[in-house]
Motif scaffolding. Structure first.
Motif, PDB file in Angstrom:
ATOM      1  N   ILE A 154     -58.663  29.187  21.423  1.00 35.16           N
ATOM      2  CA  ILE A 154     -57.830  29.793  22.462  1.00 35.16           C
ATOM      3  C   ILE A 154     -56.697  30.535  21.762  1.00 35.16           C
ATOM      4  CG2 ILE A 154     -56.346  27.728  22.689  1.00 35.16           C
ATOM      5  CD1 ILE A 154     -56.253  28.495  25.746  1.00 35.16           C
ATOM      6  N   ILE A 155     -56.292  31.659  22.307  1.00 38.11           N
ATOM      7  CA  ILE A 155     -55.185  32.380  21.672  1.00 38.11           C
ATOM      8  C   ILE A 155     -53.885  32.226  22.446  1.00 38.11           C
ATOM      9  CG2 ILE A 155     -56.719  34.077  20.625  1.00 38.11           C
ATOM     10  CD1 ILE A 155     -55.574  36.054  22.734  1.00 38.11           C
ATOM     11  N   VAL A 156     -53.950  31.639  23.612  1.00 32.19           N
ATOM     12  CA  VAL A 156     -52.795  31.591  24.506  1.00 32.19           C
ATOM     13  C   VAL A 156     -51.549  30.977  23.864  1.00 32.19           C
ATOM     14  CG1 VAL A 156     -51.945  30.477  26.616  1.00 32.19           C
ATOM     15  CG2 VAL A 156     -54.060  31.828  26.641  1.00 32.19           C
ATOM     16  N   PRO A 157     -51.625  29.805  23.231  1.00 33.38           N
ATOM     17  CA  PRO A 157     -50.393  29.221  22.688  1.00 33.38           C
ATOM     18  C   PRO A 157     -49.692  30.136  21.685  1.00 33.38           C
ATOM     19  CG  PRO A 157     -52.146  27.581  22.726  1.00 33.38           C
ATOM     20  CD  PRO A 157     -52.784  28.898  23.062  1.00 33.38           C
ATOM     21  N   ARG A 158     -50.473  30.803  20.845  1.00 35.55           N
ATOM     22  CA  ARG A 158     -49.858  31.712  19.878  1.00 35.55           C
ATOM     23  C   ARG A 158     -49.410  33.023  20.538  1.00 35.55           C
ATOM     24  NH1 ARG A 158     -53.609  32.440  14.828  1.00 35.55           N
ATOM     25  NH2 ARG A 158     -51.787  33.618  14.164  1.00 35.55           N
ATOM     26  N   ALA A 159     -49.964  33.326  21.717  1.00 31.22           N
ATOM     27  CA  ALA A 159     -49.615  34.585  22.389  1.00 31.22           C
ATOM     28  C   ALA A 159     -48.317  34.485  23.174  1.00 31.22           C
ATOM     29  CB  ALA A 159     -50.759  35.014  23.309  1.00 31.22           C
ATOM     30  N   VAL A 160     -47.821  33.265  23.359  1.00 30.95           N
ATOM     31  CA  VAL A 160     -46.598  33.095  24.153  1.00 30.95           C
ATOM     32  C   VAL A 160     -45.456  33.938  23.593  1.00 30.95           C
ATOM     33  CG1 VAL A 160     -44.783  31.441  24.767  1.00 30.95           C
ATOM     34  CG2 VAL A 160     -47.194  30.820  25.082  1.00 30.95           C
ATOM     35  N   MET A 192     -37.928  24.170  34.379  1.00 34.95           N
ATOM     36  CA  MET A 192     -39.053  24.085  33.439  1.00 34.95           C
ATOM     37  C   MET A 192     -38.566  23.397  32.162  1.00 34.95           C
ATOM     38  SD  MET A 192     -41.792  26.084  34.513  1.00 34.95           S
ATOM     39  CE  MET A 192     -42.040  27.219  35.890  1.00 34.95           C
ATOM     40  N   ASP A 193     -39.453  22.651  31.551  1.00 33.07           N
ATOM     41  CA  ASP A 193     -39.093  21.956  30.306  1.00 33.07           C
ATOM     42  C   ASP A 193     -39.492  22.825  29.110  1.00 33.07           C
ATOM     43  OD1 ASP A 193     -38.511  20.254  28.267  1.00 33.07           O
ATOM     44  OD2 ASP A 193     -39.686  18.553  29.036  1.00 33.07           O
ATOM     45  N   ILE A 194     -38.646  23.817  28.851  1.00 31.91           N
ATOM     46  CA  ILE A 194     -38.999  24.806  27.820  1.00 31.91           C
ATOM     47  C   ILE A 194     -39.050  24.152  26.437  1.00 31.91           C
ATOM     48  CG2 ILE A 194     -38.231  26.930  26.668  1.00 31.91           C
ATOM     49  CD1 ILE A 194     -39.577  27.265  29.424  1.00 31.91           C
ATOM     50  N   GLU A 195     -38.191  23.207  26.195  1.00 26.56           N
ATOM     51  CA  GLU A 195     -38.229  22.515  24.897  1.00 26.56           C
ATOM     52  C   GLU A 195     -39.592  21.862  24.673  1.00 26.56           C
ATOM     53  OE1 GLU A 195     -35.136  19.919  23.278  1.00 26.56           O
ATOM     54  OE2 GLU A 195     -33.717  21.019  24.552  1.00 26.56           O
ATOM     55  N   GLU A 196     -40.094  21.227  25.716  1.00 25.36           N
ATOM     56  CA  GLU A 196     -41.432  20.641  25.632  1.00 25.36           C
ATOM     57  C   GLU A 196     -42.450  21.711  25.249  1.00 25.36           C
ATOM     58  OE1 GLU A 196     -42.805  17.646  25.854  1.00 25.36           O
ATOM     59  OE2 GLU A 196     -44.881  18.380  25.854  1.00 25.36           O
ATOM     60  N   SER A 197     -42.344  22.865  25.903  1.00 26.76           N
ATOM     61  CA  SER A 197     -43.333  23.927  25.659  1.00 26.76           C
ATOM     62  C   SER A 197     -43.278  24.420  24.212  1.00 26.76           C
ATOM     63  CB  SER A 197     -43.112  25.091  26.622  1.00 26.76           C
ATOM     64  OG  SER A 197     -41.997  25.870  26.232  1.00 26.76           O
ATOM     65  N   ARG A 198     -42.114  24.308  23.586  1.00 25.34           N
ATOM     66  CA  ARG A 198     -41.996  24.793  22.216  1.00 25.34           C
ATOM     67  C   ARG A 198     -42.511  23.779  21.189  1.00 25.34           C
ATOM     68  NH1 ARG A 198     -38.171  29.173  22.118  1.00 25.34           N
ATOM     69  NH2 ARG A 198     -38.736  30.358  23.983  1.00 25.34           N
ATOM     70  N   SER A 199     -42.712  22.543  21.646  1.00 27.28           N
ATOM     71  CA  SER A 199     -43.065  21.516  20.669  1.00 27.28           C
ATOM     72  C   SER A 199     -44.509  21.032  20.783  1.00 27.28           C
ATOM     73  CB  SER A 199     -42.110  20.323  20.801  1.00 27.28           C
ATOM     74  OG  SER A 199     -42.210  19.780  22.105  1.00 27.28           O
ATOM     75  N   ASN A 200     -45.146  21.238  21.930  1.00 25.14           N
ATOM     76  CA  ASN A 200     -46.529  20.782  22.025  1.00 25.14           C
ATOM     77  C   ASN A 200     -47.506  21.905  21.667  1.00 25.14           C
ATOM     78  OD1 ASN A 200     -47.362  22.322  24.328  1.00 25.14           O
ATOM     79  ND2 ASN A 200     -46.228  20.920  25.655  1.00 25.14           N
ATOM     80  N   PRO A 201     -48.759  21.575  21.399  1.00 27.85           N
ATOM     81  CA  PRO A 201     -49.692  22.605  20.884  1.00 27.85           C
ATOM     82  C   PRO A 201     -50.178  23.593  21.932  1.00 27.85           C
ATOM     83  CG  PRO A 201     -50.765  20.455  20.967  1.00 27.85           C
ATOM     84  CD  PRO A 201     -49.347  20.228  21.374  1.00 27.85           C
ATOM     85  N   THR A 202     -49.880  23.375  23.218  1.00 29.11           N
ATOM     86  CA  THR A 202     -50.369  24.307  24.248  1.00 29.11           C
ATOM     87  C   THR A 202     -49.327  25.322  24.675  1.00 29.11           C
ATOM     88  OG1 THR A 202     -49.627  22.857  26.044  1.00 29.11           O
ATOM     89  CG2 THR A 202     -51.884  22.524  25.216  1.00 29.11           C
ATOM     90  N   GLY A 203     -48.064  25.028  24.461  1.00 28.92           N
ATOM     91  CA  GLY A 203     -47.002  25.910  24.939  1.00 28.92           C
ATOM     92  C   GLY A 203     -46.667  25.689  26.395  1.00 28.92           C
ATOM     93  N   MET A 204     -47.167  24.584  26.962  1.00 25.88           N
ATOM     94  CA  MET A 204     -46.907  24.308  28.389  1.00 25.88           C
ATOM     95  C   MET A 204     -45.615  23.507  28.560  1.00 25.88           C
ATOM     96  SD  MET A 204     -50.691  23.268  29.727  1.00 25.88           S
ATOM     97  CE  MET A 204     -51.622  24.434  30.709  1.00 25.88           C
ATOM     98  N   PRO A 205     -44.826  23.840  29.550  1.00 24.77           N
ATOM     99  CA  PRO A 205     -43.562  23.140  29.774  1.00 24.77           C
ATOM    100  C   PRO A 205     -43.774  21.879  30.626  1.00 24.77           C
ATOM    101  CG  PRO A 205     -43.724  24.978  31.288  1.00 24.77           C
ATOM    102  CD  PRO A 205     -44.982  25.002  30.450  1.00 24.77           C
ATOM    103  N   ASP A 206     -44.833  21.147  30.330  1.00 25.91           N
ATOM    104  CA  ASP A 206     -45.150  19.932  31.104  1.00 25.91           C
ATOM    105  C   ASP A 206     -46.095  19.101  30.255  1.00 25.91           C
ATOM    106  OD1 ASP A 206     -45.131  18.724  34.083  1.00 25.91           O
ATOM    107  OD2 ASP A 206     -47.146  18.497  33.197  1.00 25.91           O
ATOM    108  N   ARG A 207     -45.609  17.946  29.800  1.00 20.75           N
ATOM    109  CA  ARG A 207     -46.378  17.177  28.827  1.00 20.75           C
ATOM    110  C   ARG A 207     -47.724  16.705  29.378  1.00 20.75           C
ATOM    111  NH1 ARG A 207     -43.679  13.105  24.648  1.00 20.75           N
ATOM    112  NH2 ARG A 207     -42.536  15.073  24.434  1.00 20.75           N
ATOM    113  N   GLU A 208     -47.713  16.232  30.602  1.00 18.74           N
ATOM    114  CA  GLU A 208     -48.931  15.675  31.190  1.00 18.74           C
ATOM    115  C   GLU A 208     -50.038  16.750  31.281  1.00 18.74           C
ATOM    116  OE1 GLU A 208     -50.040  13.076  35.187  1.00 18.74           O
ATOM    117  OE2 GLU A 208     -47.947  13.595  34.722  1.00 18.74           O
TER     118      GLU A 208
END
Lengths: 371, 371, 371, 371
Positions: free
Chosen positions: A333-339, A174-190
């Protein structure tokens, strides 16, 4: 009765309302000798801070933590660690009309039913700000776990129906660094870009979205969890379901297990490099409520933010049917902040049960006490 | 550490292994004055009894309960109620070879890792027989709830992928009597027959199946649940996830909520017959961790029975890779027998939180004490 | 609410009434790997058995214990240990008239006030037989402590006003064997004979006597006890005061400390054989709620048996003033039989806190988990 | 492990060290609807404030409390009440040499043994300032009890060997106003003057004194207390013994009961004005661990302040025998300031058990829930 304390050995007590003087937590039972400063706590708190993207509220909250006790010369003393975050952005007037009615999907009605009245400003105790205490405590738990080589990592798995590809791949892929930097918290940019587009659409529709947060614990030793009621998965379930807006909890294959067969769901044991391992991990790292040495895998399913800007039917305190339109600043959405909240509650639970396990065997107790 | 006690006010402590002298439970905190006899307990226990159909083990276990304390002249005295079920069908020899290896999907490995050794006979403490104590306690909780007009009802919603039609219809539209008389526990005869055919196929394949148990609580007053960690749903999650083989827990719409929008997921409030009601129940009767007066709806997802008769890869205690074939008597599915366990754990949790709620308000405390 | 569970890690739950089916205890949290059999438990139970002297009741109670769970191949498994003692000598008719009135000094009135009615046979749950569960659990705690080199020893210090000479001399100068063989439990034959004469006089006067039980814990490491509410002395106080008929608790110099000066009450530290020791032990082995490595010294003060054969004034259930004369079999003193109860509760408490202490330091946790 | 939380329903968690940022408490489980402001808390805190007489330290501590949460529009909301008292008078340099050795009678050595190091400034967590949290919580408990007509009153019974006359006379015959205004806390001016003279002598001798605090609870209904481990007296014992420097606890006649006879120690029941009463109160208001409707009477025995200005023998951290002379500001007695601490812990305990009692009977639960 009481409900603001969580944990048995590593025990946290949170307090505070959205628009009171502040929010805080007392962490009791933290072992002595852990290097700790406000910097460590702040790093965690900053991950849940609002205002960092267009999908989170534009409130300016500094959320600066002050450690009030339990640290001496940079280390924990074994005594309770009290942490305080002052509330600074309090526009109570925004909430004045909320006093008179019950917002759908919120806890307004149930708090009134339980307590006879409620602090209606910003949701009071049922506000998302309540999680500040959890995250401050989670920062400590996470730091102590890392001393033991254990890591806890959460990320967004899905928003609306949009899910990252191959969600069951191991954490290392998983691309955890990606997840920490984008606004969704997803480990996948696309996927994250797709989810952002979806959220944009939701906002245009005056609507909101839910999603899934996954969390994994790596390098947890086998043997953690206390049958039969204090099973590791049972306590994780409680920890995660106690977070506002979570409606489902899964461990390992979760709901998919219910339609599987034993032959496909069982994980075979195999020796690997002289260690017992499992060739698959449908179990999510827990057998009989006890960790099996594999990665712990759990998922939290969050409902959409109940505060939407559309007209909604509801009732007022006098028993009248009314139509309302919520105003103010609300995340779609609260998901990104809930991570980081999921990660914190997982860390707190895992640490607590790791400490609980220390008394499982007479021989180890004897060694501990030098006998 | 300790893990065999559940509950805060209505507190149960279970004990016992599959092949020890017996299984039992101590129920502490049961209020005084409840009419209670062994007949009430036995009726619950009989619902989890094996041997009642071809899909459950053919062991002959009478599972007769004896109440050892806490009852005087047919009523509970307020002191602990101790209940004992002697184990009678103990063919320990069946399990002798299990001692040397770890069965996939079972807790053999994790118990050994935790405690250094294990009672390997029939799964020991991780056997399904452990649930006898839960069900005996659940019978009491259920009986006391019924005195308050509250009913707890569980049934099978799905087996494998085969689900009852319209699973979200209200309980009153479910055929609960049907579910109590057929071998699947499903409130729909046609689906039950399909599920039975599926189970027959599983058995022929030397395989096993999982499924979903749903549970609903009717007439629970609004206001039950203690924010923020002792939320009603958080405690239900722990109660249900502590049952062996449960891998996921949902409240209300559960996982579906994560892909819904706020506009569709919010339940509108409306006055109905001078009472506040919700026009839908996506929330499953809980808002902010507190009951809202609607039906509580939860689902437990059970994995397939791990004991299958196919050859399986595993390791032995000496670290050798081996292939095993499990023998003995094992259910191809545990769901039908687990229905009463889910119902029991739900009743215990709901009752405990109902009692906890009694101290929520000063005015009610004053009335209680005549001030 | 619940009140029959004691302890946090080593947790006991007792149950049972004087004239019900039996008395028992579930011990949860006992570490795995302790050699244990019914013989060990029985040895402790026999120390509290009635009928062993003229000063204890002449009831013939075998009080045979059966271990129902938690032991496999002679060792504890880490799962709950359930123990059962059947009641055999039940002459309920003796107690029939007790139903209608409240015995002075007994819990008849308070149980009725609390629960609305009571099991009046032999005192029900408030009978001295309730301590059987404590003693059975204490036998296990004591055995595990002895594995760690720690011994817990109780004895009678005084009966009526008759006290052993030099009661503060160290345990090694006490004749504990004497105390186990004479009817008073005193470690001094001469004083014991005086006390027996006093008890004989009490019986002739249709009266009863109280006394003091002392208990000492040797070789407890320094560092045990959890500030600020779970102090070792605070938990010992609760443990001992929870025993029926105890009206005062002292640690170290106890009440004498209140009239002492700091200069006489402070214990100087001194190095002895490269170890920190105290030159005196006024503190009774506890400073700031934490053990200091010296002998723990506590005392329990028991009131006289309330059941006396003289005429007494009281009220009946209908609110009438009456005079009663109690019949049946009653000890003129409970102190000798209570010695093993004090010892058991002390052992349970000390063990529990010893286990709690294992998580006090990060460095030790790291060593424990091999980091 | 954790030790900073006390209570089950009315649950307090204290935190803070003498010379950290502050001291505080979180009160969870306080029922909603109690009128409460900082004024009520401050009134209690002022009773333990130093500097009010020549027998207490001359530090200038304002000890101003701030309520951070749990109050809305002047009333408790049912959510946790967090209270903070900032430390202001921090002369850490006074304590710098304490770091290197262990003061006799203090917890320096035991904290080091437990945690590996300690916050040595002013005693850290074992400082008397820790009681600020207890008193702030006690103010709330006391206020809620008064709403139920129940009063808790503590006062000094003895200092050194100097005791008030007729200490067992009922509270109504005690001059509580006097006790609140003189420097000893004694409800008798003449004895107070004698005690002051004694304290003056102690100070001249570079010595310190101990004493006895008595506490009484009036108008507590019968039925409060949970057999067998959560007895009212057992919990009071723990509450009181958890206060630093308390070495003995008595209920009712306490130690005197051990040398009494049943005929003199039993309290006869008699009807008085159509109510069941006791003609005497040797029991101190508790029978079988449950309140009997009489005044609760308890006593706490405090040891002399361990900080004395004489030379004392001790050891340093390197294992050397040394002689020390303590400097700084230290009370020659802590009893007068401890009165409000005893009163607070009693109020907290009594309130908690009063709330616990609400679930004792089925009929009352049915009434509560309108069935």
């Amino acid at each position: 009765m009481t409900g603001s304390t969580f944990g048995t050995i590593f025990k946290i007590t949170t307090w505070g309302e959205s628009h009171g003087a502040g929010i805080g937590v007392v962490v009791d039972g933290c072992p002595a000798g852990l290097e700790l400063s406000e910097t460590h706590i702040q790093a965690f708190l900053d991950r849940r801070k609002p205002g960092s993207s267009r999908y989170t509220t534009q409130r300016k909250e500094s959320d600066s933590v002050e450690i009030l006790s339990g640290i001496f010369e940079g280390r924990t003393t074994g005594t309770p660690i009290s942490m305080l975050v002052r509330n600074t952005s309090q526009r109570s007037s925004d909430y004045s009309d909320i006093a008179s009615y019950y917002r759908p999907g919120h806890a307004d009605y149930t708090f009134d039913q339980k307590y006879g009245f409620r602090d209606y400003r910003g949701g009071g105790r049922s506000s998302g700000r309540e999680t500040i205490g959890r995250v401050a405590a989670g920062a400590i738990a996470s730091r102590l776990l890392s001393e033991l080589g254990i890591t806890v990592t959460a990320y967004t798995q899905a928003i609306g129906g949009i899910e990252i590809p191959d969600p069951e791949r191991p954490l290392k892929n998983m691309d955890i660094e990606e997840s920490r930097s984008n606004p969704t918290g997803m480990p996948d940019r696309e996927t994250s870009l797709k989810a952002e587009a979806y959220l944009k659409q939701c906002m245009e529709n005056l609507d909101s979205a839910g999603g899934i947060v996954a969390c994994r614990v790596s390098a947890l030793p086998a043997g953690i969890g206390e049958p039969v009621f204090e099973k590791l998965d049972a306590n994780l379930a409680k920890a995660i379901m106690s977070i506002g807006a979570v409606k489902a909890f899964e461990i390992g294959d979760g709901v998919r297990a219910a339609s599987a067969n034993g032959s496909s769901n069982n994980d075979s044991f195999r020796m690997d490099d002289n260690k017992v391992t499992k060739t698959t991990n449908h179990a999510g790292g827990i057998l009989g409520g006890i960790s099996d040495g594999s990665e712990i895998v759990l998922r939290a399913h969050f409902k959409p933010t109940p505060s939407i800007f559309r007209e909604q039917d509801t009732v007022d305190k006098n028993g009248g049917n009314i139509t309302i339109q919520i105003k103010g600043r609300h995340d779609p959405i609260i998901v990104p902040r809930a991570v980081v909240v999921v990660e914190s509650m997982t860390a707190i639970t895992v640490l607590d049960m790791l400490l609980q396990n220390m008394t499982a065997r007479v021989d180890r107790i004897k060694t501990f006490y030098g006998k």
